[in-house]
Motif scaffolding. Structure first.
Motif, PDB file in Angstrom:
ATOM      1  N   ARG A  27       0.849  -1.203   0.000  1.00 31.07           N
ATOM      2  CA  ARG A  27       0.000   0.000   0.000  1.00 31.07           C
ATOM      3  C   ARG A  27       0.877   1.243   0.000  1.00 31.07           C
ATOM      4  O   ARG A  27       2.096   1.170   0.206  1.00 31.07           O
ATOM      5  CB  ARG A  27      -0.915   0.022   1.229  1.00 31.07           C
ATOM      6  N   ASN A  28       0.240   2.387  -0.209  1.00 28.51           N
ATOM      7  CA  ASN A  28       0.911   3.669  -0.047  1.00 28.51           C
ATOM      8  C   ASN A  28       1.025   4.006   1.433  1.00 28.51           C
ATOM      9  O   ASN A  28       0.283   3.472   2.279  1.00 28.51           O
ATOM     10  CB  ASN A  28       0.138   4.779  -0.761  1.00 28.51           C
ATOM     11  N   SER A  59      -0.381  -4.734  11.534  1.00 28.44           N
ATOM     12  CA  SER A  59      -0.724  -6.148  11.662  1.00 28.44           C
ATOM     13  C   SER A  59      -1.303  -6.687  10.358  1.00 28.44           C
ATOM     14  O   SER A  59      -0.958  -7.785   9.915  1.00 28.44           O
ATOM     15  CB  SER A  59      -1.730  -6.341  12.801  1.00 28.44           C
ATOM     16  N   ALA A  60      -2.159  -5.883   9.716  1.00 27.48           N
ATOM     17  CA  ALA A  60      -2.729  -6.289   8.427  1.00 27.48           C
ATOM     18  C   ALA A  60      -1.650  -6.360   7.358  1.00 27.48           C
ATOM     19  O   ALA A  60      -1.650  -7.266   6.510  1.00 27.48           O
ATOM     20  CB  ALA A  60      -3.833  -5.312   8.016  1.00 27.48           C
ATOM     21  N   ASP A  61      -0.700  -5.415   7.385  1.00 28.26           N
ATOM     22  CA  ASP A  61       0.398  -5.421   6.415  1.00 28.26           C
ATOM     23  C   ASP A  61       1.251  -6.677   6.571  1.00 28.26           C
ATOM     24  O   ASP A  61       1.674  -7.288   5.579  1.00 28.26           O
ATOM     25  CB  ASP A  61       1.284  -4.186   6.603  1.00 28.26           C
ATOM     26  N   THR A 116       0.250  -9.532   7.676  1.00 29.73           N
ATOM     27  CA  THR A 116      -0.535 -10.652   7.145  1.00 29.73           C
ATOM     28  C   THR A 116      -0.408 -10.732   5.629  1.00 29.73           C
ATOM     29  O   THR A 116      -0.217 -11.817   5.061  1.00 29.73           O
ATOM     30  CB  THR A 116      -2.009 -10.513   7.541  1.00 29.73           C
ATOM     31  N   VAL A 117      -0.491  -9.573   4.963  1.00 31.72           N
ATOM     32  CA  VAL A 117      -0.344  -9.546   3.498  1.00 31.72           C
ATOM     33  C   VAL A 117       1.043 -10.028   3.094  1.00 31.72           C
ATOM     34  O   VAL A 117       1.202 -10.794   2.136  1.00 31.72           O
ATOM     35  CB  VAL A 117      -0.608  -8.124   2.950  1.00 31.72           C
ATOM     36  N   ALA A 118       2.064  -9.586   3.817  1.00 33.93           N
ATOM     37  CA  ALA A 118       3.438  -9.992   3.505  1.00 33.93           C
ATOM     38  C   ALA A 118       3.599 -11.499   3.685  1.00 33.93           C
ATOM     39  O   ALA A 118       4.215 -12.176   2.851  1.00 33.93           O
ATOM     40  CB  ALA A 118       4.426  -9.238   4.386  1.00 33.93           C
ATOM     41  N   ARG A 119       3.044 -12.046   4.776  1.00 35.28           N
ATOM     42  CA  ARG A 119       3.144 -13.497   4.988  1.00 35.28           C
ATOM     43  C   ARG A 119       2.477 -14.261   3.845  1.00 35.28           C
ATOM     44  O   ARG A 119       3.013 -15.273   3.357  1.00 35.28           O
ATOM     45  CB  ARG A 119       2.495 -13.877   6.324  1.00 35.28           C
ATOM     46  N   GLU A 120       1.324 -13.784   3.411  1.00 38.21           N
ATOM     47  CA  GLU A 120       0.628 -14.449   2.309  1.00 38.21           C
ATOM     48  C   GLU A 120       1.443 -14.375   1.023  1.00 38.21           C
ATOM     49  O   GLU A 120       1.468 -15.333   0.239  1.00 38.21           O
ATOM     50  CB  GLU A 120      -0.750 -13.817   2.116  1.00 38.21           C
ATOM     51  N   PHE A 121       2.119 -13.253   0.803  1.00 40.72           N
ATOM     52  CA  PHE A 121       2.955 -13.110  -0.389  1.00 40.72           C
ATOM     53  C   PHE A 121       4.091 -14.129  -0.385  1.00 40.72           C
ATOM     54  O   PHE A 121       4.436 -14.695  -1.435  1.00 40.72           O
ATOM     55  CB  PHE A 121       3.531 -11.696  -0.459  1.00 40.72           C
ATOM     56  N   PHE A 122       4.663 -14.390   0.775  1.00 41.38           N
ATOM     57  CA  PHE A 122       5.823 -15.288   0.850  1.00 41.38           C
ATOM     58  C   PHE A 122       5.428 -16.765   0.930  1.00 41.38           C
ATOM     59  O   PHE A 122       6.301 -17.633   0.880  1.00 41.38           O
ATOM     60  CB  PHE A 122       6.685 -14.932   2.063  1.00 41.38           C
TER      61      PHE A 122
END
Length: 297
Positions: free
Chosen positions: A270-271, A286-288, A290-296
């Motif tokens: 996100r920006n 915390s949401a960021d 989660t997104v990073a974990r899903e990406f990896f």
């Protein structure tokens, strides 16, 4: 690799010399350095690179100069990886800006560096008022290798194209232009420990330049470790707005202080945003994560 931070006052060993700013070390730069090492080997010359610090546009028009893709240290690291034997870092100042093309070729290239072969891009300009071109090298009887532009997907590869891709969040395009993920390196320094207080300790990576090519929140790798990073001015935190690169390494308990690290930017989440409270900021971090974990995954 030998590094010279001034023009030598004594004649050097004969060299093949590539000249340029090399900001970002994209595919075009890589092609030039590959040709450099090849030419130096075939001609039995030392392979050398000349670059400029600061970037000439930072000197002439600092308020409108393009964002830096590479620090000087990063450029030197790339030169070494490419097999370059010598690097000349020319301090670009008012005195250097006044050097004419003829003075540059005779006094610097011939009388000091002993350059036997010159390698540049076909649109290379040099000397006061950018008056010199590849035609001047030919007229001065240099052994000139002028490389044509490198294209990718029908468009010219350039530092500007890399900057535009990064600014737009198109990290895959930037990686294709660089043949590697875009990265920023720096020393991990002590910060205000605000991330730790929020439950997300961060490595604060010292930034060499105040105008990065990208800002926002990203899934990154810090020296190969899965991480999430914020690059920006932290608008939610009161006080002086200063550029910072803060990296939260996932599931990491070690100590990174004082280490020189490389942060690879892989996916934009996100920006950068301003939140009404620290609790809202904590929830978003915390949401960021989660997104990073899903990406990896």
């Amino acid at each position: 690799m030998q590094i010279f931070r001034h023009i030598p006052t004594t004649l050097q060993q004969p060299c093949a010399l590539a000249i340029g700013n090399f900001d970002g070390m994209h595919l075009g730069h890589q092609a030039l350095l590959a040709r450099l090492t090849e030419s130096a080997k075939s001609l039995n010359l030392t392979s050398a690179v000349m670059t400029f610090e600061p970037h000439p546009r930072e000197f002439f028009t600092p308020e409108s100069a393009p964002a830096r893709l590479s620090s000087l240290r990063e450029k030197l690291e790339h030169f070494k990886e490419a097999g370059v034997e010598q690097a000349y870092v020319c301090r670009f100042n008012r005195r250097f800006a006044k050097v004419t093309p003829q003075e540059f070729m005779q006094i610097i290239l011939r009388d000091a560096l002993n350059a036997q072969a010159i390698l540049v891009g076909e649109d290379f300009r040099f000397g006061a008022l950018r008056a010199g071109s590849t035609l001047d090298f030919l007229e001065a009887k240099f052994n000139l290798v002028s490389l044509p532009q490198v294209n990718l997907n029908g468009e010219r590869v350039s530092s500007t194209r890399v900057r535009n891709a990064l600014a737009a969040g198109h990290l895959q395009e930037a990686a294709s232009l660089l043949k590697r993920p875009y990265s920023i390196s720096g020393n991990v320094v002590h910060g205000a420990k605000r991330g730790r207080a929020l439950g997300f300790p961060t490595a604060n990576v010292h930034m060499r330049h105040e105008r990065p090519a990208l800002t926002g929140v990203y899934a990154v790798k810090l020296d190969g470790l899965n991480s999430v990073a914020n690059l920006g001015i932290r608008p939610t935190i009161a006080g002086v707005q200063k550029l910072s690169l803060e990296v939260h390494v996932l599931d990491f308990k070690g100590d990174l202080y004082g280490k020189h690290v490389h942060v690879e930017f892989l996916h934009k989440i996100r920006n950068e945003m301003k939140f009404d409270s620290l609790d809202a900021l904590k929830a978003q971090i915390s949401a960021d994560v989660t997104v990073a974990r899903e990406f990896f995954m």
